[in-house]
Write a protein that holds these residues in place. Structure first.
Motif, PDB file in Angstrom:
ATOM      1  N   CYS A  12       0.851  -1.195   0.000  1.00  0.00           N
ATOM      2  CA  CYS A  12       0.000   0.000   0.000  1.00  0.00           C
ATOM      3  C   CYS A  12       0.888   1.247   0.000  1.00  0.00           C
ATOM      4  O   CYS A  12       1.839   1.333   0.770  1.00  0.00           O
ATOM      5  CB  CYS A  12      -0.873  -0.024   1.255  1.00  0.00           C
ATOM      6  N   CYS A  15       0.358   5.762   2.589  1.00  0.00           N
ATOM      7  CA  CYS A  15       1.294   6.647   3.294  1.00  0.00           C
ATOM      8  C   CYS A  15       2.674   6.029   3.143  1.00  0.00           C
ATOM      9  O   CYS A  15       2.829   4.971   2.545  1.00  0.00           O
ATOM     10  CB  CYS A  15       0.907   6.848   4.771  1.00  0.00           C
ATOM     11  N   GLY A  18       4.270   2.099   3.629  1.00  0.00           N
ATOM     12  CA  GLY A  18       4.419   1.059   2.607  1.00  0.00           C
ATOM     13  C   GLY A  18       4.121  -0.334   3.120  1.00  0.00           C
ATOM     14  O   GLY A  18       4.862  -1.280   2.820  1.00  0.00           O
ATOM     15  N   CYS A  38      -7.176  -0.520   7.470  1.00  0.00           N
ATOM     16  CA  CYS A  38      -6.562   0.783   7.734  1.00  0.00           C
ATOM     17  C   CYS A  38      -7.423   1.869   7.055  1.00  0.00           C
ATOM     18  O   CYS A  38      -7.664   1.787   5.844  1.00  0.00           O
ATOM     19  CB  CYS A  38      -5.141   0.796   7.167  1.00  0.00           C
ATOM     20  N   LEU A  40      -6.831   4.909   6.164  1.00  0.00           N
ATOM     21  CA  LEU A  40      -6.158   5.666   5.106  1.00  0.00           C
ATOM     22  C   LEU A  40      -5.988   4.794   3.853  1.00  0.00           C
ATOM     23  O   LEU A  40      -6.145   5.257   2.721  1.00  0.00           O
ATOM     24  CB  LEU A  40      -4.802   6.168   5.616  1.00  0.00           C
ATOM     25  N   ALA A  41      -5.701   3.515   4.059  1.00  0.00           N
ATOM     26  CA  ALA A  41      -5.578   2.596   2.916  1.00  0.00           C
ATOM     27  C   ALA A  41      -6.914   2.484   2.207  1.00  0.00           C
ATOM     28  O   ALA A  41      -6.978   2.449   0.970  1.00  0.00           O
ATOM     29  CB  ALA A  41      -5.112   1.228   3.388  1.00  0.00           C
ATOM     30  N   TYR A 153      -0.205   8.311   9.527  1.00  0.00           N
ATOM     31  CA  TYR A 153       0.570   7.078   9.300  1.00  0.00           C
ATOM     32  C   TYR A 153      -0.046   6.003  10.196  1.00  0.00           C
ATOM     33  O   TYR A 153       0.554   5.589  11.202  1.00  0.00           O
ATOM     34  CB  TYR A 153       2.050   7.314   9.647  1.00  0.00           C
ATOM     35  N   ARG A 155      -0.624   2.867  10.706  1.00  0.00           N
ATOM     36  CA  ARG A 155      -0.111   1.603  11.251  1.00  0.00           C
ATOM     37  C   ARG A 155       1.360   1.709  11.657  1.00  0.00           C
ATOM     38  O   ARG A 155       1.977   0.693  11.975  1.00  0.00           O
ATOM     39  CB  ARG A 155      -0.314   0.488  10.214  1.00  0.00           C
TER      40      ARG A 155
END
Ligand code: SF4
Length: 419
Positions: A12, A15, A18, A38, A40-41, A153, A155
């Motif tokens: 991913c 952010c 990665g 997640c 954001l993902a 960020y 995770r």
């Protein structure tokens, strides 16, 4: 309707973490689910659909005509510029740099302003860095400087700095510094709160303490800085975490980053330490890596003299806004360029990348897929570790193919020339 596909170990780029452990379900050409969840993902992948238009001056065009028009715009310019925006694979970034070379253009990444402070400080002082895996497994003291990674960020804590298990650290102490409104995480072993105009002095006090310099009587706001430095010195492996994308009050001129680089360096003597710079996603660090290996410089490069030269000073985007180019190729997600503003309407523009057709004023716009969603290749994590990217949704025009077509067309000598 096509059958469901389930892809494992997907990287991913939502952010700079990665994360490469995602499972993505694709049904009917759309992303139907991903795990772990997640937030954001989920926003970054969306349902996997992207615009797929091609236009010249706002009117639909074929790919061939758009490439011809792009060649005409870029080749007739005296001072062309290439901006490498986010969401490209490193293979596509490398192709955009080759286009800049052929055009004798200036080239710059999207984040050279925010990343410049750290890169330049590292060139002056050296830099104690580490991979995220090393931080996860070795750091027993983690200092968060004016950042709580949770929102940008999501995770980072669970996977790295506050991971439940570590091979070389029995327990982990978290320390948090807040500077003005830039808050560190709550619940840390030591929490310190500095006003923005105290930040540089607080860092100087910490540096002096780590170096064992006599400080005399320390004013009350900085006694926490001494306590923090003493706790760092008791660590066996210290990680200092800051947000390289958010320069902060002391960071406008790079002073925060410079001081944190110096602090991490000074700690490598009495103990071991690394600076972990949080970076946004979309393979932003990849642009610096590709520019470095292709030209020797991580940003702000000019090919105008026929070979790559550093072009210090303002970022490419800044210079573009100030009229420093008479044509521009934006490769990547132009929508992610906060400082782009009305430039494409003022400067003849070719935009190749995700959402290109939404850029108002673009002379030539060619939509492509997003690196790591529609395009396979390589992407860089915030710690400069390269990771394989998967084309989760297939059948979307890729940026690397489109930029390669443009590069090939630019290499053909114009009609009537001797070459
Ligand atoms: S933390 Fe970042 S890289 Fe990891 S899954 Fe979430 S958005 Fe993607």
């Amino acid at each position: 309707m096509s059958a469901e596909r389930v892809l494992h170990s997907v990287t991913c780029l939502g952010c700079g973490c990665g994360c490469d452990d995602l499972t993505v379900r694709v049904r009917g050409g759309r992303i139907a689910g991903l795990a772990p969840p997640c937030p954001l993902a989920q926003r970054w992948f969306g349902d996997g659909t992207v615009p797929q238009a091609i236009s010249i001056a706002g009117r639909p065009a074929t790919l061939g005509h758009a490439i011809e028009a792009a060649v005409s715009v870029l080749r007739t310019a005296n001072r062309p510029m290439v901006i490498i925006a986010p969401d490209l694979t490193t293979e596509a970034q490398r192709t955009a740099i080759a286009v800049a070379d052929v055009l004798r253009a200036e080239a710059d990444g999207a984040t050279s302003d925010s990343a410049a402070a750290g890169i330049l400080a590292a060139q002056r002082r050296g830099r104690a860095a580490a991979t995220l895996g090393e931080i996860r497994n070795r750091a027993d003291v983690v200092l968060f400087w004016a950042v709580d990674p949770t929102a940008r960020y999501p995770r980072y804590l669970e996977r790295y700095a506050a991971a439940a298990s570590a091979t070389h650290a029995d327990r982990r102490a978290l320390l948090a510094v807040s500077v003005g409104e830039d808050r560190g995480p709550a619940g840390a072993e030591i929490e310190a709160d500095f006003a923005p105009d105290e930040e540089v002095d607080a860092l100087a006090v910490m540096l002096a303490t780590v170096r064992g310099r006599p400080l005399g009587e320390v004013a009350p706001p900085f006694q926490r800085a001494v306590a923090l430095a003493e706790r760092l010195l008791r660590g066996r492996y210290v990680a200092i975490v800051h947000d390289a994308e958010e320069a902060g009050p002391a960071g406008g001129d790079g002073q925060r980053t410079e001081s944190l680089v110096a602090l991490a360096q000074a700690l490598n003597g009495p103990t071991r330490a690394a600076l972990s710079s949080l970076r946004a996603g979309g393979n932003r660090s990849g642009a610096e890596a590709a520019l470095t290996w292709q030209t020797g410089y991580p940003m702000r490069v000019s090919f105008r003299d026929g070979s790559p030269r550093s072009r210090p000073g303002r970022s490419g985007l800044d210079r573009l806004s100030a009229g420093g180019a008479d044509a521009v190729l934006i490769a990547g997600s132009a929508g992610a360029l906060a400082d782009l503003g009305p430039v494409p309407g003022r400067v003849p523009s070719v935009v190749v990348g995700p959402g290109a057709s939404r850029v108002s004023g673009a002379g030539v716009a060619i939509d492509t897929g997003v690196a790591g969603i529609h395009e396979a290749g390589t992407g860089y994590r915030m710690d400069d570790v390269p990771l394989p990217l998967t084309a989760v949704v297939e059948g979307v025009r890729t940026a690397v193919e489109t930029l390669s077509l443009l590069l090939g067309a630019l290499r053909v000598p114009p009609r009537g020339s001797d070459g």
